[in-house]
Each structure stands twice: as structure tokens, then as C-alpha cells.
Design an enzyme around this catalytic site. Structure first.
Site, PDB file in Angstrom:
ATOM      1  N   SER A 131       0.841  -1.193   0.000  1.00  0.00           N
ATOM      2  CA  SER A 131       0.000   0.000   0.000  1.00  0.00           C
ATOM      3  C   SER A 131       0.876   1.242   0.000  1.00  0.00           C
ATOM      4  CB  SER A 131      -0.903   0.009   1.238  1.00  0.00           C
ATOM      5  OG  SER A 131      -1.605   1.235   1.341  1.00  0.00           O
ATOM      6  N   TYR A 144      -1.770  -0.414  10.348  1.00  0.00           N
ATOM      7  CA  TYR A 144      -1.880  -0.851   8.949  1.00  0.00           C
ATOM      8  C   TYR A 144      -0.647  -0.421   8.166  1.00  0.00           C
ATOM      9  CZ  TYR A 144      -3.754  -1.434   4.232  1.00  0.00           C
ATOM     10  OH  TYR A 144      -3.942  -1.813   2.923  1.00  0.00           O
TER      11      TYR A 144
END
Length: 269
Positions: A131, A144
Site C-alpha cells: 500500500s 496498517y
């Protein structure tokens, strides 16, 4: 037609499903995975196998089925992952461990399981879906970001370790895409008496809006196809809007505190 065999973890929805559908139209033999096959009885895009990336026994079982049928595995796309938001101080630690187990340990289990197969073939490609959030510590998404950042570093290291095996490994970092990730994300509750109540609630709203207004996942699928057709993939690829990719340029170009101020301003913190 392309005869390559592709395995996509987390293939029943979101980016994984888009990648699988697109690659199938290009002639690839596509297998996806899902933790609970009974929930995908109407899924017809490509074949799904029941597998949990945190359970090595299920990984070995799924790989055995593919090798028995196809005799090889050419591409592994480590896509399975879960989201998490919340103030780090108030996020239950069991939830933190769960996300690391899925987003980091899971892909590592997968790579350790497929590397002997690909080494014997003297060919193979592993694509780790991380990501853009993994390149920076984002407020209320720190856990995350950490899992995806760690996966990027694992990719860098493992590439060098297997350089003489015929196996290529790369990392694809998407930005915000319109998927159902928000529905499966763990949200730490907004606590009434928390010092984070107002800023966390505001940031959470922005995060969800970002997913809803995200790009079409087909952009990731097209990027994946280009990588598969590349003889010598790069270490890192970024797929997202201009501003998302430009934010990475700014992070490298600006002093840390200046970039931090930009993030605080963006999230209105």
C-alpha cells in the site's frame, strides 16, 4: 492464449477479484483463495480454493491441488489482507497481532511455501500487494501502515536472497481504490471520554470517504499484467492517483517535520 498459472490470495472480492477477472480474460489460468468457500458459492469469475494465509496446512493443501492439476505455479499474487484503524494507544493488542498475522506473516508463509516449487521450475514471479500507506506513518492508521511497510522491506530483502533462483519478487503499492475493504476493516471504537475522540472520528470519516471515492481497481489489474510481462521487474511499483504518488515524492524530498505538517494539515489535525 497465455498458459501461465496464477494464484491470487484473497481473490473473492476487491482488488484480488479484479486482478483475477482481468488476467483470466488474457488467457491466464487463475486460482483465487478465500477463507470460507461456503460464502462464495455463487462466485464464477475463476476457481476459488479454500485457504487461510495464517494457516500453513491450508496453504500446503491449496498448493498441492494446483500442482496436481497444472504441474506448475508461475505467479503468486500476495493480495490477502485486512485493514485496521484507531489510536494506537486504544487499539486492542489482539487486533494489532491479528492484522500483522494476516498482512505480514501470511504473505511470508505463502512465499516460503511457493519458493521451493518455483526454484525447482527455475522460474516464477511473486507480487506482493502492499500500500502507498506503507511508505508513511499515517495518523490512526499506524498499525496498517506498519504491516504494509514491513512487507515492502521483506520484499526488498528476499529479492536479493533469491536472485540466483530464477524467481523474481516485486512489490505493488496501491493507493485508494473503490473496494469493499472498509466493510471488513477493524475500527477501534470512538470512545466517549477519549482524548482522541474528535480527531479520530474526523479522520475515520475521511478514510472511509477516500475508499468510496477511490480509483477503479482495474488500474491495479493492468499494472499487474504489465509486471507479469516484464522480464526483470523493478523492486517497487506504485498505482494510484497523481496526488497519492506525488505525496511519496514529497516525503523523500521534504524535511520530516515539514512533511509531518502537511499530513496534519491534510487530516485537519
Amino acid at each position: 492464449m497465455n498458459s501461465k498459472v496464477v494464484l491470487i490470495t484473497g481473490g473473492s472480492s476487491g482488488i484480488g477479484k479484479s486482478i483475477g477477472q482481468f488476467l483470466k480474460t488474457k488467457g491466464f489460468t487463475v486460482y483465487g483463495t478465500t477463507r470460507n468457500l461456503s460464502k462464495s458459492t455463487n462466485f464464477t469469475s475463476f476457481e476459488l480454493l479454500e485457504m487461510d494465509v495464517t494457516d500453513v496446512a491450508t496453504i500446503q493443501n491449496a498448493l498441492s491441488k494446483i500442482i496436481e492439476r497444472e504441474g506448475r505455479l508461475d505467479v503468486l499474487i500476495n493480495n490477502a489482507g485486512i485493514g485496521i484503524t484507531g489510536p494506537i494507544e486504544e487499539t486492542p493488542h489482539e487486533e494489532i497481532l491479528k492484522v500483522f498475522d494476516t498482512n505480514l506473516n501470511g504473505p511470508i508463509h505463502m512465499m516460503k511455501s511457493v519458493l521451493p516449487i518455483m526454484r525447482e521450475q527455475r522460474s516464477g514471479l511473486i507480487i506482493n500487494i502492499t500500500s502507498i500507506a506503507g511508505y508513511m506513518g499515517l495518523p490512526y492508521r499506524g498499525v496498517y501502515s506498519a504491516t504494509k511497510g514491513a512487507m515492502g522491506l521483506i520484499t526488498e530483502a528476499l529479492r536479493m536472497e533469491v536472485k540466483d533462483s530464477g524467481v523474481h519478487i516485486t512489490n505493488v503499492a496501491p493507493g485508494d481504490f473503490a473496494t469493499n475493504i472498509a466493510s471488513g476493516r477493524y475500527h477501534s471504537p470512538v470512545l466517549e471520554n477519549s482524548p482522541y475522540k474528535v480527531p479520530y472520528a474526523s479522520t475515520l470519516e475521511q478514510i472511509n470517504e477516500g475508499v468510496n471515492d477511490g480509483e477503479d481497481p482495474i488500474l491495479v489489474a493492468r499494472a499487474i499484467l504489465k509486471i507479469i510481462n516484464t522480464k526483470k521487474p523493478k523492486v517497487h511499483y506504485k498505482v494510484g492517483s497523481f496526488m497519492q504518488k506525488f505525496s511519496l515524492f514529497l516525503k523523500n524530498a521534504l524535511p520530516d517535520k515539514v512533511y509531518e505538517k502537511l499530513l496534519l494539515s491534510h487530516y485537519k489535525l
